[in-house]
Design an enzyme around this catalytic site. Structure first.
Site, PDB file in Angstrom:
ATOM      1  N   GLY B 241     -13.042 -11.575 -10.467  1.00 47.48           N
ATOM      2  CA  GLY B 241     -14.140 -12.021  -9.398  1.00 47.48           C
ATOM      3  C   GLY B 241     -13.517 -12.435  -7.833  1.00 47.48           C
ATOM      4  N   GLU B 259      -7.432 -18.456  -5.068  1.00 51.58           N
ATOM      5  CA  GLU B 259      -6.560 -18.940  -6.178  1.00 51.58           C
ATOM      6  C   GLU B 259      -7.092 -18.394  -7.431  1.00 51.58           C
ATOM      7  OE1 GLU B 259      -6.239 -23.019  -7.683  1.00 51.58           O
ATOM      8  OE2 GLU B 259      -5.670 -21.701  -9.162  1.00 51.58           O
ATOM      9  N   CYS B 296      -5.825 -24.385 -14.088  1.00 52.44           N
ATOM     10  CA  CYS B 296      -4.960 -23.250 -13.334  1.00 52.44           C
ATOM     11  C   CYS B 296      -3.484 -23.324 -13.716  1.00 52.44           C
ATOM     12  CB  CYS B 296      -5.136 -23.705 -11.722  1.00 52.44           C
ATOM     13  SG  CYS B 296      -6.558 -24.100 -11.219  1.00 52.44           S
TER      14      CYS B 296
END
Lengths: 532, 532
Positions: B241, B259, B296
């Site tokens: 995306g 990010e 993350c």
């Protein structure tokens, strides 16, 4: 294929293996070719340059900063020592004045290299930020990948891919450089590369830290710009070329710092004109024709309000442009692009008040050109009428009043600079504030009462601006240490023992280094007891 | 079309005019839909949000910093006051623990807003640089255009598009925000937006400074990301995306701070394993399964050398993963993506040591999963084997020796973090230095002896990293004032009279503001006599 000059690849001067073709510079004053011939690299040579630079990158990143600083200083010394030969070559290739402009530009270039050396020696560009409580220490560090630098036509020294601001910045951050010279001054670039390579040989830096390619074609540029082995790209040149390269680089996630085009609007406020109109006309004319107007910050558009002051300014400006001799340009392509850009402005409704035509050969000359439109016409065709006409050309917009000047300011896309001339006694204050507030987010540098040409090399300079004048409004291409940070990565150390940190992040501080420690800038050591 | 919740556009809560469809969050523990329904915006609503935000931008840029700081503090206060309701909503929508994780994340969120407020009050993010001799003064200033913020699934508070780090940073820089919430927690996002909008109503900021859109489809996202009225985009989410949006933004010259993905390699050095292998296994397991591994900075790859220490660590790790209950994930799509990513790792040769499968419904559960490959196999298939498997999953690489660990480090693409565990007595020093020097340019944060999960909000943090972990290695998404500068333009004033400068660049300094004046950081006033 004709014999051509050697490339600098992998630490030695070597023949191009499969040059696409050869080219020669031209003397712009007469259009005659200048020997020798230089190669247009094929992809094999470019690949070898990229491979060599990539291989050298980790070793260069590990070189002590003092050695980098010594190298940059040595480059400056060698260029200064070779001053007369460099100026003679550049004069022949660019027709820039050998008595004024080129000596000044050379001094600027070596000054810039020495400023970069000082920023390296002081570690200023690494911007250390330390949080002793969290055990976190961060700074900027080398990309550890090569930087591809495209030199423009208009600064054979100060923005040359081999000695200019981008070169100095990329090397200061300890990244190898792949220099793509501008094909309009290959011998100047070669001679600068010889100075730089001699400094490299005298240093402890890897010999493959700098590659010199004189020219390659657009397709080669596009594949090189998209190669993920690159760490970053610096480009100064046309919007068309810049955007094509940026598209290639973007797709590979490579940051490209492109400085493209700018018309640098100049707003003359009513009381400034009333006091000083004639002198302003002379100032504009001098700024627009200096270096034949071939500056990124050339005043391409000037906006004056209706009234006696504006009329007198316009008449005097027209007189100066009309009386001027044709200006010599860098090349056939600069001349042809100027002719094309002026035709587009005329097509969009601009009327030629003075000049307007190129001189029929020999050489590449164009008359200083003044065009005019009304404020309402500009507002109705703002996109077409703010196209850059690179060279000695200015579009004069005659606005109805200050309110219309504000609307004109709002119609500009991103520019490097925006200028306002105001009366020194404050009589223009309200107009200044209205126009400046609208212009401010549209320009990188807001200038009062002087022309935009002349970019001081200072830490407080911004030679940058919002898109599309550059590709990122957060960075400057001129001024240390800021320009160096374009070629650096932010790197944080978390819970890493003090003795394994880089020198600029250790408790015991380096001489003169200012660091932000627990929110406060200081050059003091960190008390080992703090980090408990 | 079913009734759905109101959007926040142009300073009021209003119905979506042409929603594409409506959607509901799901309870991940059972897969059941949660009322109410929320709209998926059509392009008309998005255009209205963009128009309103663009119109508000100049007014917001002109708001006094003190008012921005008060607004950010008030947001924090209102979110704290609404703590219980927010935690209950987020717990239902995300299944994150309501007793530990969510209270901690909420405190982090309000702490972050208050840090942003302090950075605004202290003007720290504007980074003033002044050259009194050249008459140049530069600082960072608002973009004066809206920032589009995409919130991720994994931090319903701290990275929510309406209250998280990107929101706080963009607002701190006085840019309007268009918040695109994550569709897996719309009610949490709505409630945060209500807190923020109440703070907005109590402030002097333009009411259209914040727009809240719960969801729009990919095509709408792509046209919005390419609209030149945007000043910047912040995105936290998947690589797929992120890259699609970045391509759209790049073409329009809009900086996008994305990010994306990261496997956060963890290297365990021989002596650390010899001393401490069992404890390290527990640490890895805890880090990998906390928040069901949906971080993350989750440790997705761990590298151990051959030998007794590595074998014992591997056995203990396998035991812990095998004994663990399935973890609940945020959504069906997180589960399905994890299943797909693990299949790809297996296809590339990874062997499942523990877990490996999703639980058949109801709800979205997956077993903590440990996979294994040899060092040489990893090196032969490094590209496929470093694909992110978002969730409680770790790939164990069994290296032959330290030399092979160095080669493995060199095979990683850009990551947010890289971690090394070393013996405290220094017995691993040589190995640490060899691996760290190779890993360093490939990661944003280099960590010693602790797991990468846990991102302190500190000025010295770097939550960023080389491409493709993020889109630009020069910026952090966490930590003030750095994170604010992503949404700022560098602006220089050249020869502008002192009284026409912004407050932070005037001679008389603001309380506590540190500025770089003629090369030295100081909080002192500038002596008016200096600028001669």
């Amino acid at each position: 294929m004709a014999k051509s000059e050697n490339l600098l690849i992998d630490g030695r001067w070597q023949a191009a293996r499969e040059p696409r073709w050869v080219f020669r510079a031209e003397d712009p004053t007469c259009g005659q070719e200048i020997e020798p011939a230089f190669p247009v690299c094929g992809d094999g040579d470019i690949e070898r340059a990229l491979h060599a630079a990539s291989t050298a990158a980790p070793a260069l990143a590990a070189v002590p900063p003092a050695a980098i600083a010594a190298f940059l200083d040595d480059c400056a010394d060698r260029i200064d020592a070779d001053r007369d030969a460099l100026i003679a070559l550049a004069h022949t290739e660019t027709a820039l004045p050998a008595d004024t402009r080129l000596p000044g530009e050379l001094a600027r270039t070596t000054g810039q290299l020495r400023q970069a050396a000082r920023a390296v020696r002081e570690h200023a560009w690494t911007h250390p930020v330390i949080d002793t409580h969290a055990g976190l220490r961060a700074h900027y560090a080398p990309l550890a990948k090569p930087v591809l630098v495209f030199g423009p036509n208009n600064f054979p020294f100060a923005f040359n891919a081999i000695s200019g601001s981008d070169f100095a910045s990329a090397m200061a951050a300890r990244n190898p450089v792949i220099a793509k010279a501008h094909p309009s001054h290959p011998a100047t670039s070669q001679r600068l590369a010889q100075c730089v390579f001699a400094a490299l040989e005298a240093s402890v830096l890897p010999l493959a830290s700098v590659q010199m390619l004189y020219h390659f074609d657009n397709d080669s540029g596009l594949w090189l710009a998209a190669d993920p082995r690159l760490g970053a790209i610096a480009f100064t040149g046309s919007r068309h070329g810049g955007l094509a390269l940026k598209a290639a680089a973007d797709e590979a996630g490579i940051p490209m710092y492109a400085e493209m085009s700018s018309v640098n609007p100049v707003f003359l406020l009513p009381e400034a004109l009333a006091h000083n109109g004639k002198a302003l006309a002379a100032e504009l004319f001098a700024s627009c024709t200096m270096g034949s107007g071939q500056f990124c910050t050339n005043p391409g558009v000037v906006i004056v309000p209706a009234g006696a002051g504006g009329d007198a300014f316009s008449a005097e400006t027209q007189r100066l442009y009309a009386a001027a001799a044709p200006n010599v340009l860098f090349s056939r392509s600069v001349r042809d692009n100027l002719v094309r850009a002026l035709a587009q402005l005329r097509q969009a409704g601009a009327v030629v008040l003075a000049g307007g035509a190129a001189t029929s050969g020999p050489g590449y000359y164009h008359a200083p050109t003044l065009l005019q439109v009304s404020g309402s016409h500009f507002l109705a065709h703002a996109e077409q009428l703010q196209g850059e006409a690179f060279g000695p050309s200015t579009l004069l917009i005659q606005a109805d009043d200050v309110a219309q000047m504000v609307r004109i300011a709002a119609a500009f896309e991103g520019n490097l600079t925006g200028t306002l001339y105001r009366a020194e006694d404050g009589a223009d204050e309200a107009a200044f504030q209205q126009i400046a507030s609208v212009l401010r987010p549209r320009v990188g540098r807001l200038i009062a009462n002087k022309m935009p040409t002349g970019v001081a090399v200072s830490p407080a300079m911004n030679h940058g601006g919002p898109y599309p004048s550059t590709s990122h409004s957060g960075f400057t291409a001129v001024g240390m240490p800021g320009a160096i940070r374009r070629f650096a990565a932010l790197q944080c150390y978390d819970n890493v023992p003090e003795h394994l940190l880089p020198a600029d992040l250790r408790d015991h501080n380096l001489p003169g280094l200012q660091r932000c420690v627990d929110g406060h800038w200081t050059d003091r050591d960190i008390d080992a007891g703090v980090e408990a």
